[in-house]
Scaffold this active site. Structure first.
Site, mmCIF file in Angstrom:
data_model
loop_
_atom_site.group_PDB
_atom_site.id
_atom_site.type_symbol
_atom_site.label_atom_id
_atom_site.label_comp_id
_atom_site.label_asym_id
_atom_site.label_seq_id
_atom_site.Cartn_x
_atom_site.Cartn_y
_atom_site.Cartn_z
ATOM 1 N N CYS A 113 0.932 -1.201 0.198
ATOM 2 C CA CYS A 113 0.032 0.130 0.014
ATOM 3 C C CYS A 113 0.834 1.209 0.132
ATOM 4 O O CYS A 113 0.254 2.360 -0.295
ATOM 5 C CB CYS A 113 -0.806 -0.215 1.313
ATOM 6 N N HIS A 253 -2.949 6.512 3.924
ATOM 7 C CA HIS A 253 -3.493 5.119 3.241
ATOM 8 C C HIS A 253 -4.637 4.725 3.999
ATOM 9 O O HIS A 253 -4.879 4.590 5.049
ATOM 10 C CB HIS A 253 -2.328 4.139 3.459
ATOM 11 N N ASN A 283 -9.932 -1.437 1.403
ATOM 12 C CA ASN A 283 -8.550 -1.113 1.319
ATOM 13 C C ASN A 283 -8.147 -1.403 -0.094
ATOM 14 O O ASN A 283 -8.244 -2.645 -0.382
ATOM 15 C CB ASN A 283 -7.670 -1.811 2.488
HETATM 16 N N1 ACO Z 1 -15.387 -11.834 10.751
HETATM 17 C C1 ACO Z 1 -15.401 -12.451 11.987
HETATM 18 N N2 ACO Z 1 -14.362 -12.885 12.362
HETATM 19 C C2 ACO Z 1 -13.015 -12.732 12.333
HETATM 20 C C3 ACO Z 1 -12.877 -12.194 10.977
HETATM 21 C C4 ACO Z 1 -14.082 -11.706 10.035
HETATM 22 N N3 ACO Z 1 -13.984 -11.299 8.573
HETATM 23 N N4 ACO Z 1 -11.428 -12.258 10.491
HETATM 24 C C5 ACO Z 1 -11.016 -12.742 11.542
HETATM 25 N N5 ACO Z 1 -11.967 -13.112 12.522
HETATM 26 C C6 ACO Z 1 -11.760 -13.724 13.978
HETATM 27 C C7 ACO Z 1 -10.367 -14.449 13.782
HETATM 28 O O1 ACO Z 1 -10.499 -15.789 13.552
HETATM 29 C C8 ACO Z 1 -10.287 -14.266 15.447
HETATM 30 O O2 ACO Z 1 -10.871 -15.034 15.882
HETATM 31 P P1 ACO Z 1 -10.614 -16.216 17.484
HETATM 32 O O3 ACO Z 1 -10.191 -14.949 18.620
HETATM 33 O O4 ACO Z 1 -11.626 -16.932 17.697
HETATM 34 O O5 ACO Z 1 -9.362 -16.669 16.996
HETATM 35 C C9 ACO Z 1 -10.620 -12.895 15.768
HETATM 36 O O6 ACO Z 1 -11.749 -12.698 14.810
HETATM 37 C C10 ACO Z 1 -9.352 -11.937 15.700
HETATM 38 O O7 ACO Z 1 -9.719 -10.928 16.611
HETATM 39 P P2 ACO Z 1 -8.464 -10.041 16.764
HETATM 40 O O8 ACO Z 1 -7.388 -10.607 16.513
HETATM 41 O O9 ACO Z 1 -9.010 -9.271 17.979
HETATM 42 O O10 ACO Z 1 -8.811 -8.857 15.676
HETATM 43 P P3 ACO Z 1 -8.128 -7.498 15.585
HETATM 44 O O11 ACO Z 1 -9.051 -6.596 16.636
HETATM 45 O O12 ACO Z 1 -6.995 -7.545 15.493
HETATM 46 O O13 ACO Z 1 -8.832 -7.132 14.208
HETATM 47 C C11 ACO Z 1 -7.725 -6.688 11.914
HETATM 48 C C12 ACO Z 1 -8.309 -7.994 12.979
HETATM 49 C C13 ACO Z 1 -9.020 -5.964 11.479
HETATM 50 C C14 ACO Z 1 -7.140 -7.497 10.853
HETATM 51 C C15 ACO Z 1 -6.877 -5.854 12.609
HETATM 52 O O14 ACO Z 1 -6.064 -6.581 13.018
HETATM 53 C C16 ACO Z 1 -6.236 -4.880 11.579
HETATM 54 O O15 ACO Z 1 -6.956 -4.244 10.965
HETATM 55 N N6 ACO Z 1 -4.900 -4.969 11.341
HETATM 56 C C17 ACO Z 1 -4.485 -4.306 9.964
HETATM 57 C C18 ACO Z 1 -4.395 -5.257 8.987
HETATM 58 C C19 ACO Z 1 -4.497 -4.573 7.721
HETATM 59 O O16 ACO Z 1 -4.884 -3.418 7.490
HETATM 60 N N7 ACO Z 1 -4.158 -5.266 6.662
HETATM 61 C C20 ACO Z 1 -4.057 -4.643 5.151
HETATM 62 C C21 ACO Z 1 -3.018 -4.785 4.392
HETATM 63 S S1 ACO Z 1 -1.644 -3.900 5.282
HETATM 64 C C22 ACO Z 1 -1.974 -2.332 5.129
HETATM 65 O O17 ACO Z 1 -2.738 -2.069 4.332
HETATM 66 C C23 ACO Z 1 -1.321 -1.499 6.099
#
Ligand code: ACO
Length: 326
Positions: A113, A253, A283
């Site tokens: 990104c 971003h 994104n």
């Molecule tokens: N729907 C429901 N549950 C989900 C989903 C979904 N789509 N995806 C994951 N889960 C579950 C997982 O299985 C996990 O379950 P578990 O606790 O039973 O194992 C749980 O949700 C994960 O919860 P958290 O780790 O608390 O989630 P978090 O609050 O960290 O949010 C997220 C996850 C949204 C990915 C966050 O970490 C984030 O935004 N990170 C940045 C990632 C990003 O932006 N990546 C894009 C590419 S890089 C960039 O652009 C900068």
């Protein structure tokens, strides 16, 4: 020789995918996606669209906005992690489709990104060395490259393209400063390894599902994205003797709303000074910044005299920030 931005363009496919559409396909919900990311909708390319066609659409918009034609362009840089094909580069295909003549073109790939702002850094340097008009495009067609059955990653992304025409003409905005940085020690935190020489596409990667598996440690990405985008913002402003209080609008971003809010708080800015469209488009990788920039200009959110800050972070890790004086 200073580098200026002379035109802004964007393209998003028509097809809208809502959070409820995702909930009908994988085990997720509108509530989960909205709370964790702020995303409500995203666009997916149709079968007759490709990375090249989206890039061309954004480029044509930017050229029209700059009151230029394809023959006025001297060079093309396409930032993308989702290229049209392995070789040649998407930029060559864009050049041919636009009808630019035999000008040099190249892709800036793999920066995730951060790719567009890094490409702007390169364009600025090219223009500074010798006056020329450079088309800089950020484009991703992510929906065709990652597993749509992996709820942890698939719901985050959308397809789009954004473009600027950069060059010597001081009509609209000057690129005052751009900085870029890379910490290559963290590839495993955000990677789509298949298709390269380490893990080529073959029946093994097809059977294992590796061929389209985006591996991501979301929490680590979150922390690094906030830190790097905030630090890069302060650094680029510092280079030009400015602070965040001088900035009219930040275009970060658009990974998710929580990351954007955390960066905004780090920079001590009010809501209205940070541009957000992640709820509409998700994104879109290297397209988020040029797309949002074009939208902000068209919406009148940016006017003459405004200092605009771009800041981005992506796989690699790469990060970059730019200060633009309108
Ligand atoms: N729907 C429901 N549950 C989900 C989903 C979904 N789509 N995806 C994951 N889960 C579950 C997982 O299985 C996990 O379950 P578990 O606790 O039973 O194992 C749980 O949700 C994960 O919860 P958290 O780790 O608390 O989630 P978090 O609050 O960290 O949010 C997220 C996850 C949204 C990915 C966050 O970490 C984030 O935004 N990170 C940045 C990632 C990003 O932006 N990546 C894009 C590419 S890089 C960039 O652009 C900068």
């Amino acid at each position: 020789m200073a580098a200026h931005l002379m035109g802004f363009g964007r393209y998003a496919p028509e097809r809208i995918i809502t959070n409820d559409d995702w909930a009908a396909r994988v085990d997720t919900s509108d509530e989960w996606i909205t709370q964790r990311t702020g995303i409500k909708r995203r666009r997916f390319a149709d079968d007759d669209e490709s990375t090249m066609t989206m890039a061309v659409a954004a480029a044509e918009h930017a050229l029209k906005d700059a009151d230029l034609v394809a023959g006025d362009i001297d060079e093309i840089i396409v930032a993308t992690d989702t290229p049209e094909m392995m070789t040649p580069d998407t930029a060559a295909l864009v050049q041919h489709q636009l009808g630019c003549g035999n000008i040099p073109t190249y892709d800036l790939g793999g920066s995730g990104c951060a790719g567009f702002v890094q490409a702007l850094d390169v364009a600025k340097a090219r223009i500074t060395v010798a006056p020329k008009t450079v088309l800089v495009i950020g484009v991703e067609l992510i929906s065709r490259m990652i597993s749509l059955d992996d709820r942890a990653t698939a719901v985050l992304f959308g397809d789009a393209a954004g473009a600027v025409v950069a060059g010597p003409s001081a009509a609209r905005a000057e690129v005052l400063e751009v900085i870029s940085g890379t910490d290559g020690a963290h590839a495993e935190i955000l990677t789509l390894a298949a298709g390269g020489t380490r893990n080529p596409f073959n029946s093994g990667s097809l059977e294992s599902g590796d061929y389209n598996r985006l591996v991501m440690d979301g929490r680590k990405v979150f922390v690094e994205a906030v830190r790097r985008m905030s630090e890069a913002s302060v650094e680029v402003l510092d280079r030009i003797g400015k602070t965040t209080s001088d900035v009219a609008l930040v275009i970060p971003h658009q990974a998710n709303k929580r990351i954007i809010d955390a960066v905004r708080k780090q920079l001590g800015l009010a809501d209205e000074r940070v541009y957000v469209n992640v709820h509409e488009y998700g994104n879109t990788g290297s397209a988020t910044v040029p797309f949002a920039l074009s939208e902000a200009v068209d919406e009148g959110r940016i006017g003459p005299g405004d200092l605009v800050l771009l800041t981005a972070f992506g796989a690699g890790f790469h990060w970059a920030a730019a200060a633009i004086q309108f």
